[in-house]
Design a protein around this motif. Sequence first.
Motif, PDB file in Angstrom:
ATOM      1  N   MET A 501       0.850  -1.177   0.000  1.00 18.98           N
ATOM      2  CA  MET A 501       0.000   0.000   0.000  1.00 18.98           C
ATOM      3  C   MET A 501       0.890   1.232   0.000  1.00 18.98           C
ATOM      4  N   VAL A 502       0.558   2.182  -0.878  1.00 15.09           N
ATOM      5  CA  VAL A 502       1.311   3.424  -0.990  1.00 15.09           C
ATOM      6  C   VAL A 502       0.346   4.580  -0.793  1.00 15.09           C
ATOM      7  N   ASN A 503       0.727   5.516   0.062  1.00 13.46           N
ATOM      8  CA  ASN A 503      -0.085   6.714   0.329  1.00 13.46           C
ATOM      9  C   ASN A 503       0.730   7.944  -0.074  1.00 13.46           C
ATOM     10  N   LYS A 504       0.244   8.649  -1.086  1.00 13.24           N
ATOM     11  CA  LYS A 504       0.976   9.813  -1.580  1.00 13.24           C
ATOM     12  C   LYS A 504       0.640  11.030  -0.750  1.00 13.24           C
ATOM     13  N   LEU A 505       1.723  11.689  -0.224  1.00 10.41           N
ATOM     14  CA  LEU A 505       1.567  12.911   0.556  1.00 10.41           C
ATOM     15  C   LEU A 505       1.877  14.137  -0.292  1.00 10.41           C
ATOM     16  N   GLU A 568      -7.485   9.723   4.335  1.00 17.00           N
ATOM     17  CA  GLU A 568      -6.036   9.857   4.308  1.00 17.00           C
ATOM     18  C   GLU A 568      -5.432   9.054   5.454  1.00 17.00           C
ATOM     19  N   LEU A 569      -4.189   8.565   5.251  1.00 12.42           N
ATOM     20  CA  LEU A 569      -3.515   7.772   6.270  1.00 12.42           C
ATOM     21  C   LEU A 569      -3.336   8.617   7.530  1.00 12.42           C
ATOM     22  N   PHE A 570      -3.772   8.065   8.657  1.00 14.59           N
ATOM     23  CA  PHE A 570      -3.761   8.792   9.928  1.00 14.59           C
ATOM     24  C   PHE A 570      -2.661   8.282  10.849  1.00 14.59           C
ATOM     25  N   LYS A 571      -2.547   6.959  11.009  1.00 15.90           N
ATOM     26  CA  LYS A 571      -1.510   6.410  11.880  1.00 15.90           C
ATOM     27  C   LYS A 571      -1.320   4.924  11.584  1.00 15.90           C
ATOM     28  N   ILE A 572      -0.184   4.397  12.072  1.00 17.45           N
ATOM     29  CA  ILE A 572       0.147   2.971  11.965  1.00 17.45           C
ATOM     30  C   ILE A 572       0.387   2.442  13.373  1.00 17.45           C
ATOM     31  N   VAL A 573      -0.258   1.328  13.691  1.00 20.95           N
ATOM     32  CA  VAL A 573      -0.109   0.692  15.004  1.00 20.95           C
ATOM     33  C   VAL A 573       0.500  -0.691  14.810  1.00 20.95           C
TER      34      VAL A 573
END
Length: 614
Positions: A501-505, A568-573
């Motif tokens: 998974m890729v999230n573009k900022l 949008e990506l918020f956090k990774i746990v």
Amino acid sequence: MILRFTTALFILLFSCGVLNLHAQVLSQAPKTTTTTADDSSRVVEILPGVRKLELLKTDDSTSLQILAGNVKLKQGTTYFYCDSCVINNRTKIFEAFGKVHINDSDTAHVYSEYLRYFQDKRIAYLKGGVKLTDGKGVLTTPELEYDVNTKIGIYTKGGKVVNKKTILTSQEGYYYADLKDVYFKKDVDMKDPAYSIKTDSLLYNTETETARFITYTLIKDSSGRTVETNTGFYDLKRKKAEFGGNAKIVDGKTIMSAQSFAFDDSTGISQARGNVVIIDTVEKTTVIAGEVYRNNKLETMLATKKPLMIIRQNKDSIFITADTIFSARLSDLFVKKDTVVKDNLNIEPSNDSLVKNDSAKTVQAIDTVKKDAVINDNLNAKPLTDSLVKNDSLKILDPAHLVKKDTLKGTVIMDLNKKDTTGKKDSTNRYIEAYRNVRIFSDSLQAVGDSMFYSLKDSTFRLFFDPVVWSKENQITGDTIYLHTKNKKPERLKVINNSMMVNKLDPEVFNQVRSNRMDGYFIDGNIDSVRAKGEAQCIYFIQDNDSAYSSINQSQSDLMDIYFRDKELFKIVFRSQVSGTIWPIRQKRPSEMRLPSFRWLDSRRPKSKTEMFE
């Protein structure tokens, strides 16, 4: 002496007179002439058997022949029968009354109560219960004009043709006895046990039982299917038909339109060409293509030449396009329900470290993370449910009321032909396959792949061979992707093998997560969270309160959860032991921070609904 002389003189004068009279007769006798075939064909002969014959001379140039009782006339190869007749030798017209019958070379037979016949033109005008037959069909009409030369009958005051069980009516018509064609005009109505036709003009052949359309025509068959067309034909014998001129067909809850259609009702196969549009009002789907083949008996459909399928929903319809789209009954993919059915889509690949390699038992997945190892989320984010723990999450087409266990332990047998309690056919017993260059577009989600399989039973899209899924600025790739939907909206996502998974900022700035397996979850069609399992890796850009990049988290963990806020990506746990490095933003250039097999594939992404029609 005197007596003898007188006698001799009388004999001499008498002899001379006779000779002179004979010479005059011979001189006045008509010369021998040759009669042409055309002249003889125009001559009307009175055949023996007439009970009464009278000759009435009305003036110096007109004489009438009056015949009564068992009248029989002949002109060439045409025979006339009637109760009585009047022949006008000057006008070359005869009128016949009562039980009139014309036998035209055994090609056509015409019956009426009255006949007016022009001998030279060979045209008959008939009135009163007129009937014409060519041995196949029977025409009835109040009045008829019949041309013996061309064997064409014309009516203008309404007529009806009966051919076996087929009945045609119209205000005007042309009956071609030689060709066995009837051209109907004005208020044409055709009725048959199999169908009915209404039009303004129609050509029908009584021998081949074929109807041809040359103007707007409305057809309705015994099944309730209606056809609107401007050109084409319907072959009743062979049960084949073609419709053109931008035809439209309504078949139950399905509406179809195309430049042309071809049907073979004996096989159930049909073909549509040119600007084909098929709308299913029950399933709320629309298919647009250059060419579509359907088999009504097998309930299959094949769409080619830039096909597009639209799955309609209230706010966010789904558009699917590919080189070829195919649809059929899901039950036809399987053997009889008494036979063990193997669904290899239910079983994860054998090299998946999260699945036990036991082919004899129902597929089970184990959670490699112990309960006490799970990290509590300080931000109270909704915990993810491990989808691999539940058996049903691994089964395709697995509604509880349709699955039963065989005596062989763990073998699943699907009853895909089962009907509901009302006895209606199961509308979810269908699947859709798309081949080559598959593209999917909705406002909330887009996807591409080499091929796709979609089942209405479980509402799941299966994408194969280098599939990609996008949701806003998030991109997901893998070897195989399953997208589960509910109420036609994305609900769950499974990515099997080489998941990423890729999230573009920003340009060159990408959050990245890589693992063996991913499970994503959606709320109201928007991505909410993703769980990455098996050798999971991530690169995550950390931002401060001002949204400035402060550091980069590069970590590894066997299990991690990714949460989204506002798409949008918020956090990774991290849910298991983690190792990694947090790099100050100044020590690493964003373009350097890439996981293995990183790809940003925005060029393949469908950008709009309009693009799907290209």
